[in-house]
Write a protein that holds these residues in place. Structure first.
Motif, PDB file in Angstrom:
ATOM      1  N   PHE A 124       0.846  -1.191   0.000  1.00  0.00           N
ATOM      2  CA  PHE A 124       0.000   0.000   0.000  1.00  0.00           C
ATOM      3  C   PHE A 124       0.885   1.247   0.000  1.00  0.00           C
ATOM      4  N   PHE A 125       0.460   2.253  -0.766  1.00  0.00           N
ATOM      5  CA  PHE A 125       1.087   3.571  -0.637  1.00  0.00           C
ATOM      6  C   PHE A 125      -0.021   4.555  -0.301  1.00  0.00           C
ATOM      7  N   LEU A 126       0.085   5.176   0.894  1.00  0.00           N
ATOM      8  CA  LEU A 126      -0.914   6.132   1.344  1.00  0.00           C
ATOM      9  C   LEU A 126      -0.506   7.503   0.816  1.00  0.00           C
ATOM     10  N   ASN A 127      -1.219   7.926  -0.213  1.00  0.00           N
ATOM     11  CA  ASN A 127      -0.870   9.129  -0.961  1.00  0.00           C
ATOM     12  C   ASN A 127      -1.549  10.373  -0.366  1.00  0.00           C
ATOM     13  N   LYS A 128      -1.055  11.531  -0.756  1.00  0.00           N
ATOM     14  CA  LYS A 128      -1.647  12.827  -0.380  1.00  0.00           C
ATOM     15  C   LYS A 128      -1.642  13.056   1.139  1.00  0.00           C
ATOM     16  N   THR A 129      -0.603  12.539   1.798  1.00  0.00           N
ATOM     17  CA  THR A 129      -0.517  12.731   3.253  1.00  0.00           C
ATOM     18  C   THR A 129      -0.172  14.175   3.617  1.00  0.00           C
TER      19      THR A 129
END
Length: 645
Positions: A124-129
């Motif tokens: 998973f890549f949690l984007n727009k952090t």
């Protein structure tokens, strides 16, 4: 080492921007494009640039730390999800992009289920952090609640070294390692191999976080993904591959994209598929729209080949025998409307090319009503098809309003009898037709003795039952969920000729349906809805009014979650309504849940207006012969006239 990684996500989560960063950091491209600037490397089609969404699964290539990567950027919009599913089947690992600003959205759960089905190791890549208001632990908790609890943060390892927290996470999931840890402490190499094995087996899932747009956390994520993934392909042995997709180049040449699974293939090699043998005339390695030609492709590579005229997505090539099955299938069909100055053969030729590239379209020419129909996932796909026809083939089409794709089955067991005996022809077929498990399709069994009917003719009966989809009696929709058994039959040494057993088989099937209780089936969604407490009453009321069913709602934190099933016909446009009254704060997941009994059969049957006695392709009447002349026997008298009873 060859690795194929795919980037998958709900629409607008940032897949394409993330992919651009990977290609830039690995020197595959010199300029990082932006979706809003319409200059991305992978969204190269004019349609994708104009709409700002990925429509086609395109690929880039790069090398990193000695491994050769194929990167597949997949569509995120639900209307193009069959394209995404076809890509998943050839991935060695997948990166699920989740917008930290939006959390786990509806289509993300569909993607997750497909990755699970195909057993693809997943990161998973949690984007727009970097977005204001994002609380990272809340997003992680949402992943744990919606997808998997077995996740860990990639920031817990640096240069292969792991934090105490990660060491314990691994040890808790491997008893042998835990014992070793208690006795001898932490061994970096041993722990790394264990973690790689767990990821490959989908026992655990890693996540990183950052911003694709601002290039935060991307390169670090790639380094750790590279460290934690490995592939093993056997270059020796006979050639085996699976077709990933079909494309036509600017000259109209058909390119068949393959994932080579074993051995290798050279230009001018002859390969086998589906009983055919054809020669590979060219091998191409694509990077975006450009390609380089190769002399040989080896296990682990994804290449495009020319020379294969009929291979389709999911087909096995060479030693591979199992054809891929796809879960995401259209539930709508639409009529193609075109100017009568364009010959229908030209329209069909163009649509058949698109059908090869996207087999879920299932382009059909309905001879009876002289219409071309296509199967689609939704109205956005129809808009894109319009533009594709204009851009690629230079003519305009439009589409009729999408209609639900119904199916039919039966409720109880019947025997069907078919006889075909005009002068100098002869075939008789007896079938037992039984209802089968829902969503199981049609299966064939054979208890016919070779003394009654030759093995060759028995095989003909089976061939004819599977050579096409068959019409039900209620609406003319496709028959499904049947177990058909060949009981007996008869041919004639002199008079049986080509096509006789097709006629007898179709008449036997139809005669059995005439006696059965026929059942209309409709597509349904499996839904999951998450809303605040103040909206749950409205949601439950909407489900009931839509003829759906649901399990008792469950409270999780400040939200209520409800799951259930609902007809596609009543719920296909609900997402707009849902977003409106929840102000975009709720989560609605709709997954195709197969077919179930139609909630309003009388209404549908009347609206379709199918006349079973006027179907040009089917008839339940048998033909017998007397005094050198054939004569018809209607279905309700045919059984008594059969020769084998």
């Amino acid at each position: 080492m060859y690795k194929t990684i795919g980037v998958v996500a709900h629409v607008d989560a940032g897949k394409t921007t993330f992919s651009e960063q990977l290609l830039f950091h690995t020197n595959s491209i010199r300029h990082r494009g932006r979706v809003d600037h319409q200059d991305t490397f992978l969204d190269s089609h004019e349609i994708e640039k104009n709409r700002g969404i990925t429509v086609f699964a395109d690929q880039g290539a790069f090398t990193f730390n000695g491994s050769h990567y194929t990167l597949i950027d997949t569509p995120g919009h639900v209307d193009f999800s069959p394209e995404m599913e076809r890509a998943i089947q050839v991935m060695d690992a997948a990166i699920v992009i989740i917008s930290a600003a939006d959390g786990v959205e509806g289509h993300t759960e569909t993607v997750w289920q497909l990755l699970k089905k195909h057993q693809v190791p997943t990161f998973f890549f949690l984007n727009k952090t970097d977005r204001e208001g994002v609380i990272l632990p809340d997003v992680v908790d949402e992943i744990r609640g919606s997808l998997s609890v077995e996740i860990f943060d990639l920031s817990e390892m640096e240069e292969g070294c792991m934090t105490e927290n990660l060491i314990e996470f691994i040890a808790e999931r491997d008893e042998a390692l835990l014992e070793r840890y208690m006795d001898a402490g932490y061994d970096e190499a041993l722990w790394l191999e264990a973690l790689k094995r767990m990821i490959k087996n989908r026992d655990v899932f890693a996540y990183g976080h950052g911003s694709a747009l601002k290039d935060i956390g991307i390169l670090d994520f790639l380094k750790k993904l590279d460290l934690l993934t490995e592939t093993v392909y056997v270059v020796e042995g006979d050639f085996a591959a699976r077709v990933y997709k079909i494309r036509h180049d600017e000259n109209g040449n058909r390119a068949t994209f393959l994932k080579v699974l074993q051995g290798g293939v050279r230009v001018r090699d002859e390969v086998q598929y589906d009983g055919k043998q054809e020669k590979i005339t060219q091998i191409r390695r694509y990077n975006g729209t450009k390609f380089q030609t190769l002399d040989v492709a080896l296990a682990g590579e994804i290449v495009a080949v020319t020379g294969l005229s009929e291979a389709g997505a999911g087909d096995p090539i060479g030693e591979l025998v199992e054809k891929a099955e796809f879960d995401l299938i259209p539930t709508l069909k639409s009529k193609v409307i075109f100017d009568t100055s364009i010959h229908v053969k030209e329209v069909l030729r163009c649509f058949k090319m698109l059908d090869a590239e996207n087999p879920s379209l299932r382009v059909v020419w309905d001879e009876h009503v002289q219409e071309v129909h296509v199967h689609v996932m939704g109205v956005i796909q129809l808009e894109v098809l319009k533009q594709i026809m204009r851009d690629r083939f230079q003519f305009d089409v439009s589409f009729g309003d999408p209609r639900i794709l119904y199916k039919e089955t039966i409720r109880s067991t019947v025997n069907g009898y078919g006889h075909f005996e005009p002068l100098k022809h002869y075939a008789e077929v007896h079938l037992m037709i039984e209802p089968a498990e829902r969503n199981s399709g049609i299966s064939f069994y054979n208890v016919c003795h070779a003394n009654d009917l030759s093995i060759g003719n028995q095989n003909l009966v089976r061939t004819h039952l599977f050579e096409r989809s068959h019409h039900g009696l209620l609406t003319g929709s496709t028959l499904t969920d049947l177990k058909i058994t060949l009981l007996t039959g008869r041919g004639h040494n002199e008079h049986t000729s080509g096509g006789d057993f097709r006629e007898a088989t179709f008449r036997a099937l139809r005669q059995g349906l005439e006696k059965a209780e026929n059942v209309l089936l409709e597509p349904v969604y499996d839904f999951k809805i998450k809303v605040g407490m103040d909206h749950i009453g409205r949601v439950l009321s909407d489900i009931q009014q839509s003829s759906g069913s649901f399990t008792p709602p469950e409270t999780i934190g400040d939200n209520t979650v409800v799951t259930g099933r609902v007809p596609v016909a009543t719920f296909m446009n609900y997402s707009t309504t849902f977003a409106s009254f929840t102000n975009g704060k709720g989560a609605l997941t709709l997954q195709f849940g197969g077919y179930d009994e139609c909630h309003n059969p009388e209404e549908v049957i009347e609206a379709i207006g199918y006349n079973k006695d006027a179907d040009p392709e089917y008839i339940s009447t048998s033909i017998f012969c007397a005094k050198g002349k054939g004569y018809p026997v209607p279905w309700y008298e045919a059984e008594a006239a059969m020769h084998l009873l």
